[in-house]
Write a protein that holds these residues in place. Structure first.
Motif, mmCIF file in Angstrom:
data_model
loop_
_atom_site.group_PDB
_atom_site.id
_atom_site.type_symbol
_atom_site.label_atom_id
_atom_site.label_comp_id
_atom_site.label_asym_id
_atom_site.label_seq_id
_atom_site.Cartn_x
_atom_site.Cartn_y
_atom_site.Cartn_z
ATOM 1 N N GLY A 85 60.379 -16.609 33.402
ATOM 2 C CA GLY A 85 59.428 -16.030 34.343
ATOM 3 C C GLY A 85 58.086 -16.739 34.311
ATOM 4 O O GLY A 85 57.624 -17.186 33.261
ATOM 5 N N ARG A 86 57.474 -16.831 35.486
ATOM 6 C CA ARG A 86 56.137 -17.411 35.572
ATOM 7 C C ARG A 86 55.353 -16.689 36.658
ATOM 8 O O ARG A 86 55.922 -16.142 37.596
ATOM 9 C CB ARG A 86 56.201 -18.903 35.885
ATOM 10 C CG ARG A 86 56.769 -19.246 37.261
ATOM 11 C CD ARG A 86 56.997 -20.742 37.415
ATOM 12 N NE ARG A 86 57.452 -21.083 38.752
ATOM 13 C CZ ARG A 86 56.664 -21.497 39.729
ATOM 14 N NH1 ARG A 86 55.354 -21.601 39.534
ATOM 15 N NH2 ARG A 86 57.157 -21.802 40.931
ATOM 16 N N ALA A 87 54.043 -16.680 36.501
ATOM 17 C CA ALA A 87 53.175 -16.008 37.461
ATOM 18 C C ALA A 87 52.974 -16.881 38.688
ATOM 19 O O ALA A 87 52.898 -18.103 38.589
ATOM 20 C CB ALA A 87 51.825 -15.690 36.824
ATOM 21 N N ASN A 88 52.915 -16.244 39.851
ATOM 22 C CA ASN A 88 52.390 -16.911 41.033
ATOM 23 C C ASN A 88 50.884 -16.661 41.046
ATOM 24 O O ASN A 88 50.418 -15.662 40.491
ATOM 25 C CB ASN A 88 53.031 -16.353 42.304
ATOM 26 C CG ASN A 88 52.986 -17.342 43.460
ATOM 27 O OD1 ASN A 88 52.321 -18.363 43.386
ATOM 28 N ND2 ASN A 88 53.705 -17.033 44.528
ATOM 29 N N ARG A 89 50.136 -17.548 41.644
ATOM 30 C CA ARG A 89 48.682 -17.406 41.654
ATOM 31 C C ARG A 89 48.124 -17.623 43.051
ATOM 32 O O ARG A 89 48.657 -18.400 43.834
ATOM 33 C CB ARG A 89 48.026 -18.394 40.664
ATOM 34 C CG ARG A 89 48.314 -18.061 39.201
ATOM 35 C CD ARG A 89 47.606 -19.023 38.271
ATOM 36 N NE ARG A 89 47.846 -18.719 36.874
ATOM 37 C CZ ARG A 89 47.089 -17.896 36.131
ATOM 38 N NH1 ARG A 89 46.036 -17.309 36.683
ATOM 39 N NH2 ARG A 89 47.364 -17.671 34.867
ATOM 40 N N THR A 90 47.052 -16.912 43.337
ATOM 41 C CA THR A 90 46.376 -17.084 44.614
ATOM 42 C C THR A 90 45.616 -18.412 44.615
ATOM 43 O O THR A 90 45.507 -19.086 43.584
ATOM 44 C CB THR A 90 45.383 -15.935 44.854
ATOM 45 O OG1 THR A 90 44.398 -15.942 43.806
ATOM 46 C CG2 THR A 90 46.091 -14.586 44.838
ATOM 47 N N ILE A 91 45.091 -18.766 45.760
ATOM 48 C CA ILE A 91 44.366 -20.030 45.884
ATOM 49 C C ILE A 91 43.194 -20.098 44.916
ATOM 50 O O ILE A 91 42.859 -21.169 44.393
ATOM 51 C CB ILE A 91 43.891 -20.221 47.333
ATOM 52 C CG1 ILE A 91 45.110 -20.433 48.237
ATOM 53 C CG2 ILE A 91 42.925 -21.392 47.467
ATOM 54 C CD1 ILE A 91 44.783 -20.436 49.705
ATOM 55 N N VAL A 136 49.845 -11.891 46.362
ATOM 56 C CA VAL A 136 48.606 -11.119 46.489
ATOM 57 C C VAL A 136 48.208 -10.566 45.125
ATOM 58 O O VAL A 136 49.015 -9.934 44.441
ATOM 59 C CB VAL A 136 48.771 -9.967 47.495
ATOM 60 C CG1 VAL A 136 47.440 -9.256 47.704
ATOM 61 C CG2 VAL A 136 49.305 -10.481 48.818
ATOM 62 N N ALA A 137 46.955 -10.806 44.748
ATOM 63 C CA ALA A 137 46.492 -10.397 43.426
ATOM 64 C C ALA A 137 45.910 -8.994 43.399
ATOM 65 O O ALA A 137 46.016 -8.291 42.396
ATOM 66 C CB ALA A 137 45.448 -11.386 42.913
ATOM 67 N N ALA A 138 45.268 -8.567 44.486
ATOM 68 C CA ALA A 138 44.507 -7.319 44.480
ATOM 69 C C ALA A 138 45.037 -6.350 45.527
ATOM 70 O O ALA A 138 45.356 -6.748 46.651
ATOM 71 C CB ALA A 138 43.026 -7.596 44.740
#
Length: 389
Positions: free
Chosen positions: A171-177, A190-192
């Motif tokens: 598993g790995r995190a996706n990240r916003t720009i 989406v983070a928030a």
């Protein structure tokens, strides 16, 4: 509309056990326990915005997917799921280049139009040439305020992008720009929670706001003159905040509880199998929120049954890319409230929990195969456990 705002909006379409009678679905859609009087008032005010039906004269469209938040989040109670299925599109170039097709109306492809836009000869957006398309079922919103309050460090503690422990799960995190950890949406872009909620007004209803003050395009082209009678912005910041409060303070689904000892024992047995089959590696049963200004969200345990990370689910389920998420990568689905759903997987194409499990691939293939090899009694126990979530 900014690239980050489009990513926010694109994500949208994207077990405890005890011993008494099962709560009725009517208990869903209620506020979290421990809200202050002010928070409860904000929740109720937000409910009105959430249920508001938009019309063209007050901002609907010209392109849209739904006329209200409640239209897509209604079953079995306000904040739940709907029978709508969205169309998304993107273009992936191996090994890791992802084009969300913002310039052509992507990644969310609106499927309906107001009468004025139809009179101009446009009844929906088209899938851009050369794009891969995806179907997205409506996600439930119960308990998402608690999910939003989970610290990033808690999510990142479960990362294992190179499978350092050799269990076959990476598993790995996706990240916003801007580098924040994504957690909402089927690709975790989406983070928030506020971004997740606010983005819905623009892409799902075509309603502009101070955060997204420019009307959506038609496959990248401006909407024809005279087809959008409402002045921009079409909803206020105050109403965005009210809608956010409603979702933020929605309580998570209560666990199903059973009256009979035999059922409780079966659920307990299924819960152990859930761990033995390594389902719990990705569907992490519980996380804890961090310090929060709201007492109702402050350091609370959340039975979300997800690690909120991306995992490779195999080529059979692959569809589009988004940010760092490749076509076959999806955020682990949150299972809380699973028993209230009638369709499963990211596109709603699985009609039973068993079918959804058996279609897992990639990193989940070993767990899937172990499930398929279970005897009937063990399968019954595991499914009874999932029924309790």
């Amino acid at each position: 509309m900014t690239m980050n705002a489009k990513l926010v909006a694109s994500a949208l379409f994207g077990l405890a056990v005890c011993g008494c009678l099962m709560p009725e679905p009517a208990e869903l859609g209620q506020p979290l326990a421990g809200l202050t009087a002010d928070e409860r008032a904000r929740f109720e005010a937000g409910r009105e915005v959430f249920e508001r039906i938009f019309k063209p004269e007050d901002g609907l469209g010209p392109l849209f997917n739904s006329v209200s938040c409640a239209e897509c989040h209604e079953d079995p109670a306000l904040g739940g799921v709907g029978d709508e299925v969205e169309i998304h599109a993107a273009r992936f170039t191996a090994p890791d280049s992802c084009d969300a097709l913002f310039q052509l109306g992507g990644p969310v492809i609106q499927q309906d139009a107001t009468p004025l836009l139809r009179a101009a000869g446009i009844d929906r957006e088209q899938i851009p040439a050369g794009a891969t398309q995806a179907r997205r079922s409506t996600p439930p919103l119960f308990g998402l305020g608690l999910v939003d309050a989970i610290p990033e460090a808690t999510i990142l503690a479960n990362e294992d992008p190179n499978d350092a422990n050799g269990d076959g799960i990476a598993g790995r995190a996706n990240r916003t720009i801007d580098g924040r950890v994504g957690r909402f949406g089927r690709k975790a872009v989406v983070a928030a929670l506020f971004d997740f909620n606010a983005g819905a007004f623009t892409l799902e209803m075509g309603v502009t706001s101070p955060r997204s003050p420019v009307e959506e395009t038609v496959n990248g082209k401006p909407v024809p003159s005279g087809t959008d009678p409402a002045p921009d912005p079409e909803i206020t910041s105050a109403d965005l905040e009210k809608a956010d409060a409603f979702v933020r303070f929605l309580a998570p689904p209560p666990p199903k509880v059973f009256a009979f000892t035999e059922e409780r024992e079966l659920v307990y047995r299924g819960k152990k199998l859930f761990t033995t089959l390594k389902c719990a590696v990705c569907h992490v049963p519980e996380m804890t929120t961090g310090p929060h200004s709201s007492r109702a969200l402050d350091r609370k345990r959340v039975a979300l049954y997800s690690d909120l990370l991306l995992h490779d689910m195999g080529p059979a389920l692959a569809d589009i890319c988004l940010v760092q998420a490749k076509p076959s990568e999806f955020r682990t689905e949150m299972l809380m409230g699973l028993r209230f759903r009638q369709q499963f997987l990211h596109d709603g194409s699985a009609r039973t929990v068993t079918e959804a499990i058996e279609r897992h691939g990639g990193e989940a293939a070993d767990s899937r195969d172990r499930f398929k090899a279970l005897g009937d009694d063990d399968k019954k126990a595991l499914l009874k456990f999932l029924e309790s979530i």
